[in-house]
Design an enzyme around this catalytic site. Sequence first.
Site, PDB file in Angstrom:
ATOM      1  N   ARG A 236       0.837  -1.206   0.000  1.00 28.58           N
ATOM      2  CA  ARG A 236       0.000   0.000   0.000  1.00 28.58           C
ATOM      3  C   ARG A 236       0.872   1.257   0.000  1.00 28.58           C
ATOM      4  NH1 ARG A 236      -4.637  -0.690   4.437  1.00 28.58           N
ATOM      5  NH2 ARG A 236      -5.274   1.301   3.516  1.00 28.58           N
TER       6      ARG A 236
ATOM      7  N   GLN B 117      -5.723   9.419   7.748  1.00 28.70           N
ATOM      8  CA  GLN B 117      -4.478   8.800   8.210  1.00 28.70           C
ATOM      9  C   GLN B 117      -3.287   9.715   7.952  1.00 28.70           C
ATOM     10  OE1 GLN B 117      -4.132   4.881   6.527  1.00 28.70           O
ATOM     11  NE2 GLN B 117      -6.045   4.167   7.425  1.00 28.70           N
TER      12      GLN B 117
ATOM     13  N   ASP C 275     -14.672   4.068   2.640  1.00 27.17           N
ATOM     14  CA  ASP C 275     -14.697   2.710   3.191  1.00 27.17           C
ATOM     15  C   ASP C 275     -16.015   1.996   2.909  1.00 27.17           C
ATOM     16  OD1 ASP C 275     -12.134   2.788   4.163  1.00 27.17           O
ATOM     17  OD2 ASP C 275     -12.707   3.295   6.212  1.00 27.17           O
TER      18      ASP C 275
END
Length: 429
Positions: A110, A157, A302
């Site tokens: 990722r 994040q 999400d």
Amino acid sequence: MIELDINASDKSLSHRAVIFSLLAQKPCFVRNFLMGEDCLSSLEIAQNLGAKVENTAKNSFKITPPTTIKEPNKILNCNNSGTTMRLYSGLLSAQKGLFVLSGDNSLNARPMKRIIEPLKAFGAKILGREDNHFAPLVILGSPLKACHYESPIASAQVKSAFILSALQAQGASTYKESELSRNHTEIMLKSLGADIHNQDGVLKISPLEKPLEAFDFTIANDPSSAFFFALACAITPKSRLLLKNVLLNPTRIEAFEVLKKMGASIEYAIQSKDLEMIGDIYVEHAPLKAINIDQNIASLIDEIPALSIAMLFAKGKSMVKNAKDLRAKESDRIKAVVSNFKALGIECEEFEDGFYVEGLEDISPLKQRFSRIKPPLIKSFNDHRIAMSFAVLTLALPLEIDNLECANISFPQFKHLLNQFKKGSLNGN
């Protein structure tokens, strides 16, 4: 009406409570912690860094932070958790010591340059594999200088990693993102004494003058987990559902708002508003119509795999755009959704930043077809959100999923609760 207390503590808050405790100097209490694999990775790393963790009750802990963060004698294993890796990178960038963060094959594939670049703007000494694109990450903690950063992507994040570094830098820093991402980090840290202000979409973060205040947090239920059951209700005729004790932060309920625009009946009842709004969500089945999603992507990224299932039941063609970051999750979620739909014979197509789905409106012909021939095996790609989204589809179609166990990463109770929902809907509750 089916009534579910989903017993799925919020993943974002669970991670943050553990990680933020390391910037306090006194014991902190975390209650109703999410015992999923991702959050347990954050908890284990806190212990590796010197925190003492004691069980106080079921899913509850007393975390005593170390006086100074300990340099570990081993690699810090984030397993499958991007939140763990990215937030700890921000925290550790200013701590004395050498830290190596790694994960499983999925996490190590990722993108990590998105956090390395803003942390390097502080002067952080951080390196990643393949020219800083991927983990493992190596951090040599060092003094940081304030910086001003404009992020090309909206990511909670990335923002959280930046804030955790900014709190330990010399001087005030600013951060601007392209659109608002979930804001739990700002809310929680401000409540603990951090000086963080949002002015016209720009965050100003001043360095900590003293340790964070000790805290006692009780984690509410996760709206992202609750959404799977809102979806289940929306596609199950005559069903009504009450989801209890859910976090209702406005940056977290965008998917419910989209489902509402598609035609589902959704109402909120706020029960408390202390640190965050918490309440109940009422959902009732109604015919769904197609929708185009191209805004507020950061607030619902999400849930897009789950929303794709709703699109399957909607009248007309639904479209998702501006969601390229779906390709950088635990799997390439655009490809995962489209490949599974195509295997089922659904008209759909992917493009660089999204996909379209032609809704069936009436799914009974497909159900009849799969009563005559064996349906294809649904591929989870070992991605918990893909697995759970298509598991909800099994309420309407006789499908099997290759690895539903990966739901344990974020929602260990998912299979049990889905069976509960199925029994409730069959019994006409």
